[in-house]
Design an enzyme around this catalytic site. Sequence first.
Site, PDB file in Angstrom:
ATOM      1  N   GLU A  57       0.820  -1.205   0.000  1.00  0.00           N
ATOM      2  CA  GLU A  57       0.000   0.000   0.000  1.00  0.00           C
ATOM      3  C   GLU A  57       0.859   1.262   0.000  1.00  0.00           C
ATOM      4  O   GLU A  57       0.536   2.245  -0.685  1.00  0.00           O
ATOM      5  CB  GLU A  57      -0.927   0.012   1.225  1.00  0.00           C
ATOM      6  CG  GLU A  57      -1.918  -1.142   1.258  1.00  0.00           C
ATOM      7  CD  GLU A  57      -1.419  -2.335   2.064  1.00  0.00           C
ATOM      8  OE1 GLU A  57      -2.233  -2.946   2.763  1.00  0.00           O
ATOM      9  OE2 GLU A  57      -0.210  -2.643   1.991  1.00  0.00           O
ATOM     10  N   ALA A 159      11.824 -34.966  -9.558  1.00  0.00           N
ATOM     11  CA  ALA A 159      12.012 -35.200 -10.997  1.00  0.00           C
ATOM     12  C   ALA A 159      12.324 -36.675 -11.162  1.00  0.00           C
ATOM     13  O   ALA A 159      13.317 -37.177 -10.620  1.00  0.00           O
ATOM     14  CB  ALA A 159      13.152 -34.340 -11.541  1.00  0.00           C
ATOM     15  N   SER A 173      22.190 -40.010 -10.896  1.00  0.00           N
ATOM     16  CA  SER A 173      20.890 -39.401 -11.184  1.00  0.00           C
ATOM     17  C   SER A 173      20.958 -38.230 -12.166  1.00  0.00           C
ATOM     18  O   SER A 173      19.905 -37.709 -12.551  1.00  0.00           O
ATOM     19  CB  SER A 173      20.263 -38.891  -9.880  1.00  0.00           C
ATOM     20  OG  SER A 173      21.084 -37.900  -9.290  1.00  0.00           O
ATOM     21  N   TRP A 175      21.548 -36.710 -15.802  1.00  0.00           N
ATOM     22  CA  TRP A 175      20.324 -35.978 -15.483  1.00  0.00           C
ATOM     23  C   TRP A 175      19.134 -36.786 -15.972  1.00  0.00           C
ATOM     24  O   TRP A 175      19.170 -37.343 -17.069  1.00  0.00           O
ATOM     25  CB  TRP A 175      20.305 -34.597 -16.138  1.00  0.00           C
ATOM     26  CG  TRP A 175      21.376 -33.700 -15.644  1.00  0.00           C
ATOM     27  CD1 TRP A 175      22.568 -33.441 -16.233  1.00  0.00           C
ATOM     28  CD2 TRP A 175      21.334 -32.938 -14.444  1.00  0.00           C
ATOM     29  NE1 TRP A 175      23.289 -32.536 -15.486  1.00  0.00           N
ATOM     30  CE2 TRP A 175      22.541 -32.219 -14.373  1.00  0.00           C
ATOM     31  CE3 TRP A 175      20.406 -32.783 -13.408  1.00  0.00           C
ATOM     32  CZ2 TRP A 175      22.837 -31.362 -13.309  1.00  0.00           C
ATOM     33  CZ3 TRP A 175      20.704 -31.926 -12.368  1.00  0.00           C
ATOM     34  CH2 TRP A 175      21.898 -31.231 -12.324  1.00  0.00           C
ATOM     35  N   ARG A 189      12.091 -22.217  -7.679  1.00  0.00           N
ATOM     36  CA  ARG A 189      12.762 -21.891  -6.422  1.00  0.00           C
ATOM     37  C   ARG A 189      12.606 -20.421  -6.036  1.00  0.00           C
ATOM     38  O   ARG A 189      12.573 -20.078  -4.850  1.00  0.00           O
ATOM     39  CB  ARG A 189      14.247 -22.220  -6.530  1.00  0.00           C
ATOM     40  CG  ARG A 189      14.583 -23.698  -6.485  1.00  0.00           C
ATOM     41  CD  ARG A 189      16.068 -23.922  -6.714  1.00  0.00           C
ATOM     42  NE  ARG A 189      16.459 -25.330  -6.566  1.00  0.00           N
ATOM     43  CZ  ARG A 189      17.673 -25.790  -6.785  1.00  0.00           C
ATOM     44  NH1 ARG A 189      18.642 -24.956  -7.171  1.00  0.00           N
ATOM     45  NH2 ARG A 189      17.937 -27.067  -6.618  1.00  0.00           N
ATOM     46  N   THR A 201      20.911 -36.403  -0.067  1.00  0.00           N
ATOM     47  CA  THR A 201      21.015 -35.636  -1.315  1.00  0.00           C
ATOM     48  C   THR A 201      22.331 -34.885  -1.374  1.00  0.00           C
ATOM     49  O   THR A 201      22.964 -34.787  -2.433  1.00  0.00           O
ATOM     50  CB  THR A 201      19.824 -34.657  -1.429  1.00  0.00           C
ATOM     51  OG1 THR A 201      18.607 -35.405  -1.499  1.00  0.00           O
ATOM     52  CG2 THR A 201      19.947 -33.782  -2.661  1.00  0.00           C
ATOM     53  N   GLU A 297      13.198 -30.674  -1.736  1.00  0.00           N
ATOM     54  CA  GLU A 297      13.838 -31.305  -2.891  1.00  0.00           C
ATOM     55  C   GLU A 297      14.673 -32.517  -2.492  1.00  0.00           C
ATOM     56  O   GLU A 297      15.557 -32.941  -3.216  1.00  0.00           O
ATOM     57  CB  GLU A 297      14.715 -30.290  -3.633  1.00  0.00           C
ATOM     58  CG  GLU A 297      13.950 -29.128  -4.246  1.00  0.00           C
ATOM     59  CD  GLU A 297      14.806 -28.296  -5.176  1.00  0.00           C
ATOM     60  OE1 GLU A 297      15.890 -28.756  -5.598  1.00  0.00           O
ATOM     61  OE2 GLU A 297      14.393 -27.166  -5.494  1.00  0.00           O
ATOM     62  N   GLY A 299      15.498 -36.528  -1.228  1.00  0.00           N
ATOM     63  CA  GLY A 299      15.285 -37.829  -1.849  1.00  0.00           C
ATOM     64  C   GLY A 299      14.051 -38.518  -1.306  1.00  0.00           C
ATOM     65  O   GLY A 299      13.200 -37.910  -0.637  1.00  0.00           O
ATOM     66  N   SER A 305       9.100 -38.941   4.785  1.00  0.00           N
ATOM     67  CA  SER A 305       8.958 -38.395   6.141  1.00  0.00           C
ATOM     68  C   SER A 305       7.938 -37.262   6.181  1.00  0.00           C
ATOM     69  O   SER A 305       7.106 -37.190   7.094  1.00  0.00           O
ATOM     70  CB  SER A 305      10.316 -37.896   6.645  1.00  0.00           C
ATOM     71  OG  SER A 305      11.222 -38.965   6.809  1.00  0.00           O
TER      72      SER A 305
END
Length: 367
Positions: A57, A159, A173, A175, A189, A201, A297, A299, A305
């Site tokens: 504002e 991915a 992994s 790509w 992101r 990771t 991001e 694994g 979890s």
Amino acid sequence: MNEVTEADREFMTSALMLAARNLGDTWPNPSVGCVIVKAGKVVGRGWTCSGGRPHAEMEALQRAGNLAQGADVYVTLEPCSHRGQSPPCADALISAGVARVVVATIDRDPRVSGRGLEKLKDAGIAVKTMVCEPEANRINAGFFLNLDHNRPFFTLKTASTLDGRIALSSGESQWITGIRARAAVHGLRARYDAILVGSGTVLNDDPELTCRIPGYRGRPKVRIILDRRGRTPKDSKIAVTAQEIPTWLITARGSNCKILEAQGIEIISVLANSDVEFIINVSSELAKRGITRVIVEGGGGISASFLKADFIDEIVWFRAGSLIGVDGVSAVGPLSLERMTDIPAFKHRESLVFGDDRLDILDRARD
């Protein structure tokens, strides 16, 4: 007359677009958009600036100048009514002499929550609420979750191949998806306060976890590593750049991470008697520090979890047109489900195509 017109919806849609542009850069404040209209023409626009101030504002009023007098104001979140690090936006709108304020959704912050609207009404300003409310609530989801449930908004990003694998059995992994999909991840992101992964990771991929898109000028994303056993290598890219980029390592109490702490990583210890307890305590710790939006991001273990803790609000799933097989690493680890009714459910929102890869975006299916 105070009914909602088509023009009200159009101008509020413009304000919502302004609010969305700075998502991920305004925490701990919400990202708000504001449009000031006089005689059917936009005379001022504003959005919450980097770090949360100035407010939308204030920016819009500054641009409108004297033209704000007698104008209509479209704002995506109820104007604040309390004095924090800056004066109340409701008072600024009153001082500017605006005629009407249209609000998309009410602020749930107990310091505001209706008080801003009452101030405006008491000053003789016409007020209309709940214009494009569902869209505004989506933008403010992280801010509201922080206030209502002491946790950020969590998006699970992965991915994978067509059969849901994120790596070969060897761990290789890079790509799975193509260059266009990987570029889209950096754009994604930009809309989050923080990027979260697990120590696995970091060990397997050694990621930078930065937002590398041309022209990005926002604050660096907070990098969060969940590392219950203190496994993060001191020579990892995250560790060696921790002096320049805010990096938090959340570990179980008792884990020794003094070397990483000396490198600039902030060590946060929480109780972790189980996977779910660990995620719950991580979430509340992030909320306490003002984080509102997190992209997960990690694994398969980290994904599982968060799903077991019922904390995933959105999924963004990039899928390549390839297959690895059952011996590959799954995008989601074991969930230990016993009944079909316990399956985490998500509803499809939209799909996009990036080269040979497909992106599906799904929202949490709420009762």
